[in-house]
Design an enzyme around this catalytic site. Structure first.
Site, PDB file in Angstrom:
ATOM      1  N   GLU A 161       0.848  -1.207   0.000  1.00  0.00           N
ATOM      2  CA  GLU A 161       0.000   0.000   0.000  1.00  0.00           C
ATOM      3  C   GLU A 161       0.886   1.262   0.000  1.00  0.00           C
ATOM      4  O   GLU A 161       1.973   1.264   0.576  1.00  0.00           O
ATOM      5  CB  GLU A 161      -0.850  -0.042   1.283  1.00  0.00           C
ATOM      6  CG  GLU A 161      -1.786   1.124   1.495  1.00  0.00           C
ATOM      7  CD  GLU A 161      -2.561   0.995   2.828  1.00  0.00           C
ATOM      8  OE1 GLU A 161      -2.246   0.087   3.640  1.00  0.00           O
ATOM      9  OE2 GLU A 161      -3.480   1.793   3.041  1.00  0.00           O
ATOM     10  N   VAL A 199      -0.838  -3.173  10.383  1.00  0.00           N
ATOM     11  CA  VAL A 199      -0.224  -2.929  11.698  1.00  0.00           C
ATOM     12  C   VAL A 199      -0.874  -3.757  12.805  1.00  0.00           C
ATOM     13  O   VAL A 199      -0.280  -3.937  13.862  1.00  0.00           O
ATOM     14  CB  VAL A 199      -0.264  -1.422  12.078  1.00  0.00           C
ATOM     15  CG1 VAL A 199       0.655  -0.631  11.161  1.00  0.00           C
ATOM     16  CG2 VAL A 199      -1.677  -0.865  12.028  1.00  0.00           C
ATOM     17  N   LYS A 225      -9.242   3.118  -2.313  1.00  0.00           N
ATOM     18  CA  LYS A 225      -9.609   2.445  -1.059  1.00  0.00           C
ATOM     19  C   LYS A 225     -10.914   3.006  -0.488  1.00  0.00           C
ATOM     20  O   LYS A 225     -11.030   4.213  -0.225  1.00  0.00           O
ATOM     21  CB  LYS A 225      -8.470   2.614  -0.061  1.00  0.00           C
ATOM     22  CG  LYS A 225      -8.619   1.846   1.253  1.00  0.00           C
ATOM     23  CD  LYS A 225      -7.363   2.043   2.116  1.00  0.00           C
ATOM     24  CE  LYS A 225      -7.361   1.205   3.373  1.00  0.00           C
ATOM     25  NZ  LYS A 225      -6.093   1.360   4.130  1.00  0.00           N
ATOM     26  N   CYS A 252      -5.476  -2.965   1.899  1.00  0.00           N
ATOM     27  CA  CYS A 252      -5.264  -3.149   3.333  1.00  0.00           C
ATOM     28  C   CYS A 252      -6.557  -3.311   4.148  1.00  0.00           C
ATOM     29  O   CYS A 252      -7.176  -4.348   4.116  1.00  0.00           O
ATOM     30  CB  CYS A 252      -4.394  -2.021   3.865  1.00  0.00           C
ATOM     31  SG  CYS A 252      -3.567  -2.502   5.403  1.00  0.00           S
TER      32      CYS A 252
HETATM   33  C1  ACM Z   1      -4.293  -0.131   6.860  1.00  0.00           C
HETATM   34  O1  ACM Z   1      -5.368  -0.088   6.279  1.00  0.00           O
HETATM   35  N1  ACM Z   1      -3.213   0.410   6.339  1.00  0.00           N
HETATM   36  C2  ACM Z   1      -4.170  -0.810   8.155  1.00  0.00           C
END
Ligand code: ACM
Length: 271
Positions: free
Chosen positions: A39, A170, A110, A143
């Site tokens: 990402e 994370v 996203k 992510c």
């Molecule tokens: C994330 O969406 N970078 C945890």
């Protein structure tokens, strides 16, 4: 088809350095048809200010990072899906871009922003596209989208055979647990490419993975190492949606009973 992840540490705010690291990583790669990168690969993740998020973003048509991906795909006759800090008409999106030997193919922005990303990025406005390629039908998620089963399902219903999932994870181990289940319940291949390293107080958890339509993890990376991991897969397996001889995961759905799914339930609107 050979699919893989390129797990490494993009350099926050230093694109030239990131490209050098990527070059080094790619030099270790064998044959590959589709490579997934992390990402926000062109910028890094943990911006200290809105100015930093802005200054490290790029427009897709004027991006040194995308030019590098296109040239790599052209030279190696391959496809790359990568996270991308995208600037468009004065706002930023946490995007994923799909590139092939002929150039940029498409973008996903996203939908589900995580934590402080909400300070810098707009939620995606392109829905959940899939892209027909010579390799098959490819979908993109980024992510934290991992926690929303609807997103995986929509891509699968649209025919995605491989879902590329650039990540900067994370939360320790959670996505790595959930992604193989999304692969199983949608009977698709998923490549989650996570990053490694630290930025400020954030520690990225590595453990990139390739999961198959049977829910098994075919390949898994270490927690700390820069590495390319690959698997030779048969996309035909992702076209077979029978989980038993009498159970087809799409035809056995009962959408008439899922009427709360498309709207916002009352509990969700209160927060
Ligand atoms: C994330 O969406 N970078 C945890």
């Amino acid at each position: 088809m050979i699919i893989g992840y390129g797990q490494f540490e993009p350099a926050l705010g230093r694109r030239e350095e990131t490209l050098l690291r990527l070059e080094g990583l790619l030099a270790t790669a064998g044959d590959l048809d589709l490579l997934v990168l992390p990402e926000l690969c062109n910028s890094g993740y943990h911006f200290s200010s809105a100015e930093m998020a802005w200054e490290t973003s790029e427009e897709i048509g004027r991006s040194a990072f995308v030019d590098f991906l296109v040239e790599t795909c052209r030279q190696r006759n391959m496809f790359i899906a990568s996270g991308f800090n995208e600037r468009d008409k004065g706002v930023l999106y946490n995007s994923a871009i799909l590139v092939g030997p002929g150039g940029a193919i498409g973008t996903y922005r996203k939908l589900h922003l995580f934590m402080n990303e909400k300070d810098f990025f707009q939620p995606g406005n392109l829905g959940l596209p899939v892209f027909e390629t010579d390799l098959g039908t490819i979908g993109l998620l980024v992510c934290f989208d991992w926690v929303f089963p609807e997103a995986w399902r929509v891509l699968a219903l649209k025919g995605a055979e491989v879902i590329c999932h650039p990540s900067n994870l994370v939360l320790v181990g959670l996505a790595q647990q959930a992604v193989p289940v999304h692969a199983l319940t949608n009977r698709v291949f998923i490549v989650t490419c996570n990053r490694i390293g630290r930025e400020g107080d954030l520690h990225f958890t590595g453990n990139s993975l390739i999961a198959g339509p049977d829910g098994k993890v075919i390949r898994r990376a270490s927690t700390e190492g820069a590495e390319i991991g690959t698997a030779t897969v048969d996309p035909e397996l992702a076209r077979n949606k029978l989980i038993t001889p009498r159970n087809h995961i799409f035809r056995d759905r009962r959408p008439e009973a899922y009427d709360g799914l498309a709207g916002r339930p009352a509990a969700a609107t209160k927060a």
